[in-house]
Design an enzyme around this catalytic site. Structure first.
Site, mmCIF file in Angstrom:
data_model
loop_
_atom_site.group_PDB
_atom_site.id
_atom_site.type_symbol
_atom_site.label_atom_id
_atom_site.label_comp_id
_atom_site.label_asym_id
_atom_site.label_seq_id
_atom_site.Cartn_x
_atom_site.Cartn_y
_atom_site.Cartn_z
ATOM 1 N NE ARG A 146 28.250 67.415 44.467
ATOM 2 C CZ ARG A 146 28.370 67.967 45.194
ATOM 3 N NH1 ARG A 146 27.303 69.106 45.773
ATOM 4 N NH2 ARG A 146 29.750 68.702 44.846
ATOM 5 C CE LYS A 197 46.085 82.010 42.831
ATOM 6 N NZ LYS A 197 45.292 81.902 43.854
ATOM 7 N N GLY A 205 37.136 69.782 40.853
ATOM 8 C CA GLY A 205 35.632 70.040 40.378
ATOM 9 C C GLY A 205 36.151 70.684 39.374
ATOM 10 N N GLY A 254 37.187 68.984 47.925
ATOM 11 C CA GLY A 254 37.715 69.065 49.346
ATOM 12 C C GLY A 254 38.054 67.687 50.200
#
Length: 508
Positions: A148, A310, A466, A489
């Site tokens: 980053r 999920k 991620g 996200g």
């Protein structure tokens, strides 16, 4: 005056444009448009009104006869040498509706606007740059992944090379107040190494001392402010805190894609205090353009690879991709909810029983839209959730009761790879198995290698989320992908079609 023409068109999509620059120099603040297709021109833009009067009722899939007039050219952001004609619609007549039409999105709303360019004057001005230095640290406060920081370097270099003075804002972790372990002072020397410039540190991010430090900052040096989240007003999106942050500079650049989905003071609210001097950073722009390559301009066939544990966390992106993809590959733990929904036996594998009906609905919707959903053929299962557990390969719908699925089986890896090799645009979000365990990493590794090879052959590949990013880094594949996103996200919400608040703030 251009000649008025009439032709029959297929409506591809509707689009909204902001701060659109035409090649004749004219700037349009906002307009509605249609991407259309006919036999002679595969896709180009027709717009109907500068005033957005809402009189047209055309929708994607409509076939209509349009009377139009050429009024200018728009230069594509992705390729400045390529321009797209813009036509004003004079009248239209609907002819029919194509019931089998698959909507393809060509909305450039997110990619136009205030972009950094050489015409911007930063001469001796303090430029506030919101970056994402939320980097992992070990117990000695050494940065274990500098990605980053490296990603922010092009924007910082650009400002300094144009004689601006860089004031850097970031958060680190989720502190509860001013906790020393989350202080950005720990990374100053490492930021300096990556940026190859002197970096000063300020023990606050607002107030008189902060402003004073900015005023003393020499050209060519960088001032890193203390962790924004030491003040809870940052995450609250507090207006007063945002205004105090704005006192640090006369120009604002947002280059923190990873937090662009949060309406925090530094990522969204403070932009309003720079009405004519707010810009997309180089990283933020490149993230948006990469996502556009999936959502809007991707060359078919398009493959979407979704993994993870999920189904519930993937619902919005699954729904969106039904309008984008030619192929959707399902991997990871979410597979077993699909398999159980189809009547299979999944042993001890993870499953969300409340989403069984939804899985069947998704499969039905995909079939209706002509999208191919690919589920595993076989599964590498284990007697326990452990790297050293007993292994056994089962058909994915016939897993014994004392075993749980841990990775894609050999037939599945070969099958998934064959689909990927057919595609020209590839999105990968979520691992295929429990790659953190070396004995169950082969499926994820092989899929990554296949994507890398297809990228080498000319396909565009975007990796985001991620765990997917961690996987390509672990297997040394990151540099072989077209683009690896820095936002988890934020990328997911963008792929869902949302206009992120941090991006919207730069457009309004």
């Amino acid at each position: 005056m251009s000649r008025i023409q009439t032709s029959k068109f297929h409506i591809v999509d509707q689009a909204n444009f902001y701060n659109l620059q035409l090649t004749n120099g004219e700037t349009i603040k906002h307009l509605n448009a249609y991407w259309v297709q006919n036999q002679n021109q595969k896709s180009f833009v027709l717009f109907y009104s500068f005033s957005n009067d809402g009189t047209l009722e055309l929708k994607p899939g409509d076939i209509a006869e349009l009377t139009y007039e050429l009024v200018g050219q728009y230069v594509l952001n992705e390729n400045p040498k390529q321009s797209v004609p813009f036509y004003q619609i004079k009248s239209y007549t609907k002819r029919e509706k194509d019931a089998s039409f698959q909507k393809k999105i060509f909305d450039f709303s997110h990619t136009v606007g205030n972009r950094l360019n050489r015409d911007i004057n930063f001469e001796n001005q303090p430029v506030v740059i919101r970056v994402d230095f939320n980097v992992p640290l070990d117990k000695h406060f050494v940065v274990t992944d500098r990605t980053r920081i490296v990603a922010a370097k092009p924007t910082i270099d650009f400002v300094i090379e144009n004689n601006g003075r860089c004031v850097i804002l970031s958060h680190l972790g989720r502190p509860k107040g001013a906790e020393d372990q989350f202080s950005l002072k720990h990374i100053v020397s490492q930021v300096s190494q990556v940026l190859e410039r002197p970096v000063r540190f300020c023990e606050d991010c607002v107030g008189e001392k902060a402003v004073e430090e900015v005023q003393k900052l020499p050209l060519g040096e960088i001032l890193l402010m203390e962790n924004l989240r030491f003040d809870q007003k940052e995450t609250m999106g507090d207006l007063d805190f945002a205004q105090k942050l704005s006192n640090l500079g006369s120009v604002y650049i947002n280059d923190a894609f990873g937090t662009a989905h949060r309406a925090h003071a530094s990522t969204t609210i403070m932009a309003q205090f720079f009405p004519n001097k707010k810009y997309f950073g180089k990283l933020l722009e490149s993230e948006i353009l990469a996502i556009d390559r999936i959502l809007k301009t991707g060359k078919p066939p398009i493959a979407i690879i979704l993994g993870g544990a999920k189904v519930s966390t993937k619902i919005p992106i699954l729904e969106k991709m039904l309008d984008i993809a030619d192929h959707i590959i399902i991997g990871g733990g979410m597979v077993y909810t699909f398999k159980k929904a189809q009547g299979g036996s999944i042993g001890k594998s993870i499953c969300e029983d409340q989403y069984l009906e939804y899985c069947l609905e998704i499969l039905a919707k995909a079939k209706e839209k002509g999208v191919h959903i690919h589920l595993p053929i076989d599964t590498l299962a284990a007697s326990d959730f452990s790297n050293d557990a007993t292994q056994k390969v089962f058909l994915s719908h016939q897993i014994e009761k004392d075993f749980e699925g841990m990775d894609a089986g050999p037939q599945t890896v070969e099958y998934f790879s064959s689909i990927i090799k057919q595609c020209q645009t590839i999105l990968w979000n979520g691992p295929i198995g429990v790659f953190e365990f070396s004995n169950f990493a082969q499926g994820t590794k092989t899929i990554g290698q296949t994507i890398a090879e297809q990228t080498k052959q000319g396909a565009f590949s975007l990796v985001g989320g991620g765990d997917s990013v961690a996987a390509v880094k672990q297997f040394g594949l990151a540099n072989q992908m077209s683009y690896v996103s820095t936002g988890g996200g934020a990328m997911l919400e963008s792929l869902e079609g949302k206009l992120l608040p941090g991006i919207k703030a730069l457009l309004t």
